[in-house]
Scaffold this motif. Sequence first.
Motif, mmCIF file in Angstrom:
data_model
loop_
_atom_site.group_PDB
_atom_site.id
_atom_site.type_symbol
_atom_site.label_atom_id
_atom_site.label_comp_id
_atom_site.label_asym_id
_atom_site.label_seq_id
_atom_site.Cartn_x
_atom_site.Cartn_y
_atom_site.Cartn_z
ATOM 1 N N ASP A 210 25.590 27.391 38.069
ATOM 2 C CA ASP A 210 25.907 28.053 36.802
ATOM 3 C C ASP A 210 24.924 27.569 35.744
ATOM 4 N N ILE A 211 24.603 28.444 34.791
ATOM 5 C CA ILE A 211 23.718 28.033 33.697
ATOM 6 C C ILE A 211 24.434 28.304 32.383
ATOM 7 N N ASP A 212 25.240 27.329 31.977
ATOM 8 C CA ASP A 212 26.019 27.461 30.743
ATOM 9 C C ASP A 212 25.597 26.456 29.677
ATOM 10 N N THR A 213 24.974 25.355 30.098
ATOM 11 C CA THR A 213 24.552 24.312 29.169
ATOM 12 C C THR A 213 23.084 23.971 29.420
ATOM 13 N N LEU A 214 22.490 23.203 28.519
ATOM 14 C CA LEU A 214 21.101 22.788 28.721
ATOM 15 C C LEU A 214 20.963 21.901 29.951
ATOM 16 N N GLU A 215 21.971 21.098 30.226
ATOM 17 C CA GLU A 215 21.949 20.284 31.446
ATOM 18 C C GLU A 215 21.936 21.174 32.689
ATOM 19 N N ASP A 216 22.754 22.240 32.668
ATOM 20 C CA ASP A 216 22.741 23.211 33.769
ATOM 21 C C ASP A 216 21.352 23.818 33.929
ATOM 22 N N TRP A 217 20.751 24.170 32.790
ATOM 23 C CA TRP A 217 19.423 24.796 32.806
ATOM 24 C C TRP A 217 18.399 23.880 33.495
ATOM 25 N N GLU A 218 18.391 22.618 33.094
ATOM 26 C CA GLU A 218 17.435 21.669 33.669
ATOM 27 C C GLU A 218 17.673 21.488 35.163
ATOM 28 N N ARG A 219 18.921 21.435 35.565
ATOM 29 C CA ARG A 219 19.242 21.306 36.988
ATOM 30 C C ARG A 219 18.771 22.538 37.754
ATOM 31 N N ALA A 220 18.992 23.729 37.178
ATOM 32 C CA ALA A 220 18.565 24.968 37.836
ATOM 33 C C ALA A 220 17.047 25.015 37.989
ATOM 34 N N GLU A 221 16.319 24.535 36.980
ATOM 35 C CA GLU A 221 14.854 24.517 37.084
ATOM 36 C C GLU A 221 14.400 23.580 38.207
ATOM 37 N N LEU A 222 15.060 22.436 38.334
ATOM 38 C CA LEU A 222 14.723 21.514 39.420
ATOM 39 C C LEU A 222 15.021 22.141 40.783
ATOM 40 N N MET A 223 16.174 22.802 40.899
ATOM 41 C CA MET A 223 16.542 23.448 42.154
ATOM 42 C C MET A 223 15.555 24.563 42.494
ATOM 43 N N TYR A 224 15.140 25.315 41.479
ATOM 44 C CA TYR A 224 14.183 26.395 41.710
ATOM 45 C C TYR A 224 12.854 25.824 42.210
#
Length: 233
Positions: A210-224
Motif C-alpha cells: 500500500d502507498i498511503d504514507t511517505l514511509e510506504d512510498w519509500e518502501r515501495a521504491e525499494l521493492m520496485y
Amino acid sequence: MGSIVALIPARGGSKRIPRKNIRLFHGKPLIAYSIETAKESGLFDRIVVSTDDEEIASIAREYGAEVPFLRDSAYADDHTTATDAIEYSLCKLETAGEKIDYACTIYPTAPLLQSKYLMEGLEKLKNSDAWYAFSAASMPFPIQRTFRLTPEGRCEMFWPEHFETRSQDLEEAYQDAGQFYWERRKRGKPPFRFAPYALPVILPRWMVQDIDTLEDWERAELMYSILEDMRKR
C-alpha cells in the motif's frame, strides 16, 4: 459482444501524500505504471482514467490513457468512497453508449503490478460463475495471534485461546492486495465483498505494498528497485 475496459480512478486531492497519483516514482508519474501495465497486458479495448484534475488528465493522456470526462466534484471529495467513484465512472461510460462486458479497476498506486496477474484474473472470471476477481496476498503473520490496545494502553488478544497455539497449526489468512478488481458488468451483480462470488488472484507478498504514507512510498521504491534487478538477471 461488449468491450473490456480498464478504469483507473485518480482524484487530485490526496492528503497524506500531496499529488500522490502524479508524484515522480523512479522518474515517472506514479499513475504511469498502472497505465503502462494495462497496455502491456493487451486485454483492454479502452484504458480510461477517471479524475477530477486537469493535470492528472493531461499526464494520463500523455502515457496513453483516455480521459473522456472529468469526474463531478461530488464524486471526488474526501467523503466519496472508491466504490461510488468507480460505479459513477463506469455508468458514465455506459450512458455514453459503451457496452461493457468486463471492467477492471486498476488503482493508480500499483507500480508493482504485473500484467500476467491481470490476465490471470480475467481468465479466472471468464471460466467461472463468479462476479469478481481481485488481487490478494497471504498475511505475513497469523491473525489469530494479534491483539488490540485497550483505552488504558494495555494488550487484549482478539483470540486469547490461540496464545499457545503453534503458528504452523493456525489457518492461513489472506488480505486484499489493493491493485486490481475485475467485475462482470451485468444487472443484479452483488456488491463487492470477500465472499464466495469473488475469486482471489494470489500475489507474492513481496509484490504488494500500500502507498498511503511517505514511509510506504519509500518502501515501495525499494521493492520496485529489487524487482527491476530481478527482471534484468
